[in-house]
Design an enzyme around this catalytic site. Structure first.
Site, PDB file in Angstrom:
ATOM      1  CG  HIS A 143      -7.141   0.862  -2.018  1.00  0.00           C
ATOM      2  ND1 HIS A 143      -6.396   0.652  -0.883  1.00  0.00           N
ATOM      3  CD2 HIS A 143      -6.274   0.782  -3.064  1.00  0.00           C
ATOM      4  CE1 HIS A 143      -5.124   0.454  -1.224  1.00  0.00           C
ATOM      5  NE2 HIS A 143      -5.028   0.522  -2.544  1.00  0.00           N
ATOM      6  CD  GLU A 144      -6.992   1.119  -6.859  1.00  0.00           C
ATOM      7  OE1 GLU A 144      -6.119   1.927  -7.201  1.00  0.00           O
ATOM      8  OE2 GLU A 144      -6.708   0.017  -6.348  1.00  0.00           O
ATOM      9  CG  HIS A 147      -3.628   4.830  -4.308  1.00  0.00           C
ATOM     10  ND1 HIS A 147      -2.585   4.829  -3.412  1.00  0.00           N
ATOM     11  CD2 HIS A 147      -3.975   3.523  -4.472  1.00  0.00           C
ATOM     12  CE1 HIS A 147      -2.315   3.576  -3.049  1.00  0.00           C
ATOM     13  NE2 HIS A 147      -3.149   2.772  -3.674  1.00  0.00           N
ATOM     14  CD  GLU A 207      -0.916   0.237  -2.372  1.00  0.00           C
ATOM     15  OE1 GLU A 207      -2.117   0.023  -2.132  1.00  0.00           O
ATOM     16  OE2 GLU A 207      -0.528   0.679  -3.453  1.00  0.00           O
TER      17      GLU A 207
HETATM   18 ZN    ZN Z   1      -3.282   0.668  -3.775  1.00  0.00          ZN
END
Ligand code: ZN
Length: 277
Positions: A143-144, A147, A207
């Site tokens: 997830h990170e 980004h 997100e």
């Molecule tokens: Zn996030």
């Protein structure tokens, strides 16, 4: 003059990033979402690298041991899988200018991890108490990293620049009313209405995109992405009773997040199996 400025104003607020007026636009890899990109990646990566360096120097880091080894192993697998995926599909590797690095921060109270533009990753020991296993940790790291791969920071900065520009334009026509409203609301609630109204919904979209891309990166790297649902359930249990309402948070609520992930998991497993390198 009036018409041109008005169109510009509406275009910016309507978020049609790639209008004729704003020429600089890029596309998020895999999701193909168009994003505004008027800030230079090289500059942001340079700034991030400097910020990361100073973070490293000022933080209490764990520099050896099994946990750090685990983080580096997951990271390495992911670096290789992401590059291999884009190479194999004939697309430009969005991580080609990354200089990957990983730190483990010694802070049990912080349930957090982040990845700065250019691939500088921090995991806090507090997070490891909730991830509990490498599959769940790979979900958070995916997830990170997503980004950064999707250049979300650049996009946010680009939007921030146009929002300042458009409020200035609006102020010319409304005689400063926007700034007055903004200040009054700001004084009453301690919040910035423009942030609440514009920045947050936009943040939630990022997100969800990071959740989706993160699942893909984790699956490509050979991890069990079904663990993602259990991870967010554990996270929700941890925050029970004091979960931030989705309206005020940039993050989707745990329930919405679990719902999205459940819908994506099977498709991702089939479409993005572990990549052979
Ligand atoms: Zn996030």
């Amino acid at each position: 003059m009036y018409n041109i400025n008005r169109r510009k104003f509406l275009g910016l607020f309507g978020c049609s990033c790639c209008s004729i007026i704003l020429p600089s636009c890029s596309t998020v890899p895999i999701t193909d979402r168009k994003q505004l990109s008027i800030v230079s990646e090289a500059r942001v990566n340079r700034q991030a690298a400097a910020a990361y360096e100073s973070f490293r120097n000022k933080s209490k880091l764990i520099t050896s041991g099994a946990q750090l080894k685990e983080i580096r192993e997951i990271g390495k697998k992911m670096e290789i899988a992401v590059s291999a995926f884009f190479d194999k599909s004939g697309q430009e590797d969005p991580t080609k200018n990354f200089t990957w690095d990983y730190v483990l921060v010694n802070n049990d109270k912080m349930i957090n991890a982040w990845c700065m533009p250019g691939g500088k990753i921090a995991v806090y020991t507090g997070l490891l108490k909730i991830t509990k296993n490498i599959d769940a940790l790979s979900i958070v790291m995916g997830h990170e990293i997503a980004h950064a791969v999707a250049r979300h920071s650049l996009e946010r900065m680009s939007h921030a620049m146009t929002i300042n520009l458009s409020t200035t334009i609006a102020d010319i026509f409304l005689g400063g009313a926007i700034n007055r409203t903004r200040n009054t609301v700001g004084q009453n609630t301690g919040m910035d209405i423009f942030q609440l109204g514009i920045m947050n919904p936009f943040g939630r979209k990022q997100e969800s995109e990071a959740d989706y891309l993160g699942l893909i990166f984790s699956s490509l790297s050979g991890y069990n992405i079904k663990e993602s649902v259990k991870l967010w359930e554990r996270m929700a249990a941890k925050k029970k009773g004091k979960e931030t309402p989705v309206f005020l948070s940039t993050h989707p609520s745990s329930q919405k997040r679990i719902e999205n992930l459940s819908n994506w998991i099977n498709e991702v497993i089939i479409k993005y199996p572990p990549i052979k390198v």
